[in-house]
Design a protein around this motif. Structure first.
Motif, mmCIF file in Angstrom:
data_model
loop_
_atom_site.group_PDB
_atom_site.id
_atom_site.type_symbol
_atom_site.label_atom_id
_atom_site.label_comp_id
_atom_site.label_asym_id
_atom_site.label_seq_id
_atom_site.Cartn_x
_atom_site.Cartn_y
_atom_site.Cartn_z
ATOM 1 N N ARG A 228 0.801 -1.218 0.000
ATOM 2 C CA ARG A 228 0.000 0.000 0.000
ATOM 3 C C ARG A 228 0.838 1.274 0.000
ATOM 4 N NH1 ARG A 228 -2.289 -4.225 1.678
ATOM 5 N NH2 ARG A 228 -4.545 -4.526 1.592
ATOM 6 N N ALA A 229 2.151 1.139 0.050
ATOM 7 C CA ALA A 229 3.020 2.318 0.121
ATOM 8 C C ALA A 229 3.191 2.957 -1.247
ATOM 9 C CB ALA A 229 4.378 1.938 0.702
ATOM 10 N N ASP A 230 3.178 4.270 -1.280
ATOM 11 C CA ASP A 230 3.439 5.021 -2.498
ATOM 12 C C ASP A 230 4.921 5.343 -2.651
ATOM 13 O OD1 ASP A 230 0.563 6.058 -3.617
ATOM 14 O OD2 ASP A 230 0.545 5.848 -1.443
ATOM 15 N N LEU A 254 10.097 -6.662 -1.678
ATOM 16 C CA LEU A 254 10.059 -5.413 -2.444
ATOM 17 C C LEU A 254 10.149 -5.652 -3.941
ATOM 18 C CD1 LEU A 254 12.430 -3.252 -0.216
ATOM 19 C CD2 LEU A 254 9.966 -2.939 -0.474
ATOM 20 N N LYS A 255 10.293 -6.911 -4.350
ATOM 21 C CA LYS A 255 10.413 -7.227 -5.770
ATOM 22 C C LYS A 255 9.184 -6.733 -6.527
ATOM 23 C CE LYS A 255 12.959 -9.270 -8.922
ATOM 24 N NZ LYS A 255 14.301 -8.776 -9.215
ATOM 25 N N GLY A 256 9.428 -6.048 -7.621
ATOM 26 C CA GLY A 256 8.330 -5.484 -8.394
ATOM 27 C C GLY A 256 7.944 -4.084 -7.961
ATOM 28 N N ARG A 257 8.515 -3.605 -6.870
ATOM 29 C CA ARG A 257 8.195 -2.251 -6.373
ATOM 30 C C ARG A 257 9.408 -1.326 -6.490
ATOM 31 N NH1 ARG A 257 3.631 -2.257 -3.255
ATOM 32 N NH2 ARG A 257 3.662 -0.053 -3.802
ATOM 33 N N GLU A 258 10.337 -1.669 -7.380
ATOM 34 C CA GLU A 258 11.583 -0.901 -7.479
ATOM 35 C C GLU A 258 11.341 0.579 -7.766
ATOM 36 O OE1 GLU A 258 12.646 -5.122 -8.003
ATOM 37 O OE2 GLU A 258 11.129 -3.833 -8.923
ATOM 38 N N SER A 259 10.271 0.891 -8.495
ATOM 39 C CA SER A 259 10.009 2.294 -8.835
ATOM 40 C C SER A 259 9.621 3.123 -7.621
ATOM 41 C CB SER A 259 8.900 2.381 -9.896
ATOM 42 O OG SER A 259 7.688 1.858 -9.405
ATOM 43 N N GLN A 260 9.176 2.465 -6.556
ATOM 44 C CA GLN A 260 8.818 3.198 -5.333
ATOM 45 C C GLN A 260 9.953 3.258 -4.323
ATOM 46 O OE1 GLN A 260 6.417 0.739 -6.378
ATOM 47 N NE2 GLN A 260 4.537 1.892 -6.620
ATOM 48 N N ILE A 261 11.012 2.484 -4.547
ATOM 49 C CA ILE A 261 12.086 2.383 -3.549
ATOM 50 C C ILE A 261 13.068 3.540 -3.696
ATOM 51 C CG2 ILE A 261 14.005 0.969 -2.724
ATOM 52 C CD1 ILE A 261 12.556 -1.472 -3.800
ATOM 53 N N ARG A 262 13.460 4.102 -2.566
ATOM 54 C CA ARG A 262 14.555 5.063 -2.509
ATOM 55 C C ARG A 262 15.521 4.585 -1.420
ATOM 56 N NH1 ARG A 262 11.705 5.857 -6.114
ATOM 57 N NH2 ARG A 262 10.890 7.810 -6.971
ATOM 58 N N ILE A 263 16.765 4.340 -1.807
ATOM 59 C CA ILE A 263 17.781 3.914 -0.849
ATOM 60 C C ILE A 263 18.424 5.155 -0.243
ATOM 61 C CG2 ILE A 263 19.873 2.554 -0.501
ATOM 62 C CD1 ILE A 263 17.520 0.883 -1.414
ATOM 63 N N ILE A 264 18.562 5.162 1.074
ATOM 64 C CA ILE A 264 19.125 6.317 1.767
ATOM 65 C C ILE A 264 20.353 5.881 2.558
ATOM 66 C CG2 ILE A 264 18.736 8.070 3.542
ATOM 67 C CD1 ILE A 264 15.773 7.982 2.784
ATOM 68 N N LEU A 265 21.504 6.488 2.242
ATOM 69 C CA LEU A 265 22.712 6.300 3.043
ATOM 70 C C LEU A 265 22.757 7.464 4.027
ATOM 71 C CD1 LEU A 265 25.302 4.872 3.755
ATOM 72 C CD2 LEU A 265 26.456 6.079 1.894
ATOM 73 N N ASN A 266 22.328 7.189 5.239
ATOM 74 C CA ASN A 266 22.172 8.214 6.265
ATOM 75 C C ASN A 266 23.478 8.406 7.042
ATOM 76 O OD1 ASN A 266 20.708 10.123 7.651
ATOM 77 N ND2 ASN A 266 19.684 8.665 9.002
ATOM 78 N N LYS A 267 23.524 9.468 7.823
ATOM 79 C CA LYS A 267 24.676 9.792 8.676
ATOM 80 C C LYS A 267 25.954 9.969 7.850
ATOM 81 C CE LYS A 267 22.600 6.947 12.326
ATOM 82 N NZ LYS A 267 22.809 5.863 13.318
ATOM 83 N N ALA A 268 25.795 10.482 6.632
ATOM 84 C CA ALA A 268 26.940 10.598 5.731
ATOM 85 C C ALA A 268 27.939 11.637 6.199
ATOM 86 C CB ALA A 268 26.449 10.953 4.323
ATOM 87 N N GLY A 474 -8.095 1.158 -22.856
ATOM 88 C CA GLY A 474 -7.548 -0.187 -22.862
ATOM 89 C C GLY A 474 -6.060 -0.227 -22.590
ATOM 90 N N GLU A 475 -5.367 0.906 -22.623
ATOM 91 C CA GLU A 475 -3.938 0.908 -22.350
ATOM 92 C C GLU A 475 -3.715 0.966 -20.849
ATOM 93 O OE1 GLU A 475 -2.077 4.068 -24.381
ATOM 94 O OE2 GLU A 475 -2.623 3.369 -26.377
ATOM 95 N N ALA A 476 -2.711 0.250 -20.395
ATOM 96 C CA ALA A 476 -2.396 0.269 -18.970
ATOM 97 C C ALA A 476 -1.824 1.629 -18.597
ATOM 98 C CB ALA A 476 -1.378 -0.831 -18.644
ATOM 99 N N PRO A 477 -2.258 2.211 -17.474
ATOM 100 C CA PRO A 477 -1.698 3.497 -17.063
ATOM 101 C C PRO A 477 -0.226 3.364 -16.734
ATOM 102 C CG PRO A 477 -3.066 2.539 -15.320
ATOM 103 C CD PRO A 477 -3.263 1.703 -16.539
ATOM 104 N N LYS A 478 0.558 4.335 -17.149
ATOM 105 C CA LYS A 478 1.992 4.285 -16.905
ATOM 106 C C LYS A 478 2.284 4.526 -15.439
ATOM 107 C CE LYS A 478 3.297 5.856 -21.525
ATOM 108 N NZ LYS A 478 3.994 6.883 -22.310
ATOM 109 N N ASN A 479 3.422 4.000 -14.997
ATOM 110 C CA ASN A 479 3.848 4.211 -13.629
ATOM 111 C C ASN A 479 4.306 5.656 -13.474
ATOM 112 O OD1 ASN A 479 5.298 4.313 -11.193
ATOM 113 N ND2 ASN A 479 5.594 2.097 -11.281
ATOM 114 N N ARG A 480 3.630 6.383 -12.594
ATOM 115 C CA ARG A 480 3.948 7.807 -12.458
ATOM 116 C C ARG A 480 4.687 8.097 -11.165
ATOM 117 N NH1 ARG A 480 -0.684 11.331 -15.350
ATOM 118 N NH2 ARG A 480 -1.296 9.842 -16.921
#
Length: 484
Positions: A228-230, A254-268, A474-480
C-alpha cells in the motif's frame, strides 16, 4: 546493477566536490535550517483544495458498481493476493475500501535497527523537542509500527482502536492478531505535511531475531504496508551495510516495487570523503544481488536529523541530495490521485482474472461430471493437475490476460479447500436484465472508465469528462511514481 561501472560516476562526483579530507570535531552543534523543507514541499502555502473531488467520487462509484460485485461473487479476498480489504461483511468491507480509496499517500520507512529512521521522521516533521518526538537511540528503540497521521490536535491512538475504525483503512490489520495490534500505534499531529501524506515508521531489522520472538508475523505485516506504500525509504548507515537473512527477505518482498524504492545512506556527514566513497561503493556491492534490475533505485547520501552538518564536510552535496528526496516526496503527493486510479485498475485486473479462472474450473467440473461420477473425486483430479485440463492456458488463449498476472496455481488448492466449487455460478449466469453482466461491467471499467478518468486528470480536464480517443482506452496506465 552489475560491477562498479554503474556507480563510478557517483563516486567521481564526490571526488570533484573537493572539501576537506578529514572530518573535524564540531566546535558547536547548531540546529539546521528547515526552510528548504517548507519551500520544497510548499508547506508554507495553504493546503491545496481538492480539485479532484469529482474524480475521487467517480473512482469510488466505479469500484462499487463494476469491481466490488465480482469481487464478492467470486470471493476474491479469500485468495489472499493483493486484496484491497479483508472481507468482513458487505457494509464493513465497502466502508474499508472507501477508506483506502480516499486515503492519503503512504510513505514507508524500512531498514536495519538504529540507522536513523525515527530520527528522519522527527526531522521531516519537526517533532524534535515536542511531546510526540519518536524515541531514538544507539540501541534498537522502535519496536512498534508507528503511523503518523493528520489530526486536529496531537493525540495517540492504540492499534486496536485503529483497526476498529474502518474509515482509516487499517481494519484489515486485525487478521495479524492481537499481539500485532499491541505493537501498532497511531499518532495524530496537526502538521501541514501530514495533511497530504501519511508516514509509517517500522521496527528495525535485527538479523539474529526470529519472527516468533516478535509474537506476530513480521514479514507479512511488512508486506501489507509495502503493498500500500506510495514511496518506500530503505535506510542504511555507514556501520550497518551487511546483508543478512531478514534483509534478503525484505528485498524479496520489495520485488516489483523498485520504482517506489529510494535507498538512503544516512549519517553521511560522520565520514571523511575517502571513507564515504568506500562506504557508498560497499553499499552498492551489498545490494547488487538483491536488486537485479537494469536501472538501480536512486541512492540518496545525506544526514537526516535536526543538528547541522559536521564542519568541513560536503554540506552542499548533502543539502542537494536532501532536496532531491523532498522533490520525490512532493511528486508522490501531487500524483496521489493518478496513483490511486492505477492501483484500483490493477486490482480490477486481478479480480477479473480470478473470476475467469473460477469460471473455467467450474466449466471443467461440469463437463467432466456424469450421472455416476463422484463429484469430490472429479474436482480433486482437476485441482491437483489443472494443466491437464488446460485451465490456465485456456484463460491466456481466449482473453486479453498476461501470463505474468496469473495467480499461483497452488493458491487455488487452498481457495477451493474452503470454498466448494458448487457454491459458485458461471459468469454467463451473472447477468441481469437491468444491471447487465458482471464481467462486461468490470471489463468496461478496466478498458474504458478508469483509463478515461486517469487521462482526464493528466490533461487537466474536468474530472469525469470522457474522451476515449485521446486517452487511449484499454492501455495500462503508466507508472507515475518516478521522475522522467
Amino acid at each position: 546493477m552489475r560491477g562498479p561501472g554503474l556507480f563510478c560516476c557517483c563516486l567521481t562526483a564526490l571526488l570533484l566536490l573537493g572539501g576537506a579530507d578529514d572530518v573535524n570535531e564540531a566546535e558547536e552543534i547548531t540546529t539546521r535550517d528547515r526552510t528548504h523543507i517548507d519551500s520544497t514541499l510548499k508547506l508554507t502555502e495553504d493546503s491545496p483544495k481538492d480539485d479532484y473531488a469529482g474524480a475521487l467520487q467517480r473512482l469510488r462509484k466505479i469500484y462499487h458498481n463494476a469491481i466490488r460485485p465480482l469481487e464478492l461473487s467470486y470471493k476474491y479476498n479469500e485468495l489472499r493476493q493483493h486484496e484491497i480489504t479483508a472481507y468482513q461483511g458487505r457494509t464493513l468491507a465497502d466502508s474499508a475500501a472507501d477508506g483506502e480509496i480516499t486515503s492519503k499517500p503512504m510513505v514507508l520507512f524500512l531498514g536495519p535497527w538504529s540507522v536513523g529512521k525515527s530520527t528522519m521522521v522527527n526531522y521531516l516533521l519537526g517533532l524534535d523537542d515536542t511531546p510526540y518526538q519518536l524515541y531514538t537511540g544507539a540501541e534498537p528503540t522502535t519496536s512498534e509500527f508507528t503511523v503518523l497521521m493528520h489530526g486536529p490536535k496531537m493525540k495517540t491512538i492504540e492499534g486496536i482502536v485503529m483497526a476498529a475504525d474502518s474509515s482509516r483503512s487499517f481494519s484489515p490489520l486485525e487478521k495479524f492478531g492481537q499481539n500485532f495490534l499491541e505493537k501498532l500505534i497511531g499518532i495524530e499531529i496537526p502538521h501541514k505535511l501530514l495533511e497530504r501524506v501519511t508516514f509509517v515508521d517500522t521496527p528495525g531489522i535485527i538479523e539474529n531475531r526470529k519472527q516468533q520472538e516478535r509474537g506476530y508475523p513480521f514479514n507479512e505485516v511488512c508486506q501489507w504496508f509495502i503493498d500500500r506504500a506510495d514511496l518506500i525509504f530503505v535506510v542504511f548507515d555507514p556501520t550497518k551495510l551487511d546483508v543478512g537473512q531478514e534483509l534478503e527477505m525484505l528485498f524479496r518482498q520489495l520485488k516489483g516495487r523498485e520504482s517506489q524504492i529510494r535507498i538512503i545512506l544516512n549519517k553521511a556527514d560522520s565520514l571523511a570523503t575517502q571513507e564515504l566513497m568506500r562506504v557508498y561503493g560497499a553499499l552498492f556491492w551489498s545490494l547488487a544481488p538483491l536488486i537485479n534490475v537494469t536501472e538501480p533505485p536512486r541512492v540518496y547520501v545525506s544526514s537526516f536529523w535536526e543538528d547541522d552538518y559536521h564542519p568541513d564536510t560536503h554540506k552542499e552535496l548533502f543539502l542537494k541530495e536532501e532536496i532531491s528526496l523532498l522533490e520525490d516526496l512532493k511528486q508522490v503527493i501531487e500524483n496521489r490521485l493518478e496513483n490511486k486510479i492505477a492501483f484500483i485498475r490493477q486490482h480490477a485486473i486481478r479480480v477479473r482474472i480470478h473470476a475467469l479462472l473460477v469460471d473455467r474450473y467450474l466449466h471443467t467440473y461440469k463437463d467432466k461430471m456424469t450421472f455416476f461420477s463422484d463429484g469430490e473425486l472429479v474436482f480433486k483430479d482437476i485441482i491437483e493437475d489443472p494443466d491437464k485440463y488446460f485451465i490456465f492456458k485456456s484463460i491466456l488463449a481466449k482473453t486479453n490476460v498476461s501470463k505474468f498476472d496469473l495467480p499461483n496455481k497452488e493458491a487455488y488448492k487452498d481457495f477451493f479447500g474452503v470454498n466448494p466449487i458448487t457454491s459458485f455460478k458461471l459468469l454467463s449466469q451473472q447477468c441481469s436484465y437491468m444491471g447487465g453482466c458482471l464481467l462486461d461491467k468490470i471489463e468496461k471499467a478496466i478498458t474504458h472508465e478508469l483509463p478515461d478518468l486517469l487521462g482526464s486528470i493528466g490533461l487537466g480536464k474536468k474530472p469525469g469528462a470522457l474522451n476515449c480517443d485521446v486517452t487511449g482506452c484499454g492501455e495500462a496506465p503508466k507508472n507515475r511514481y518516478r521522475k522522467h
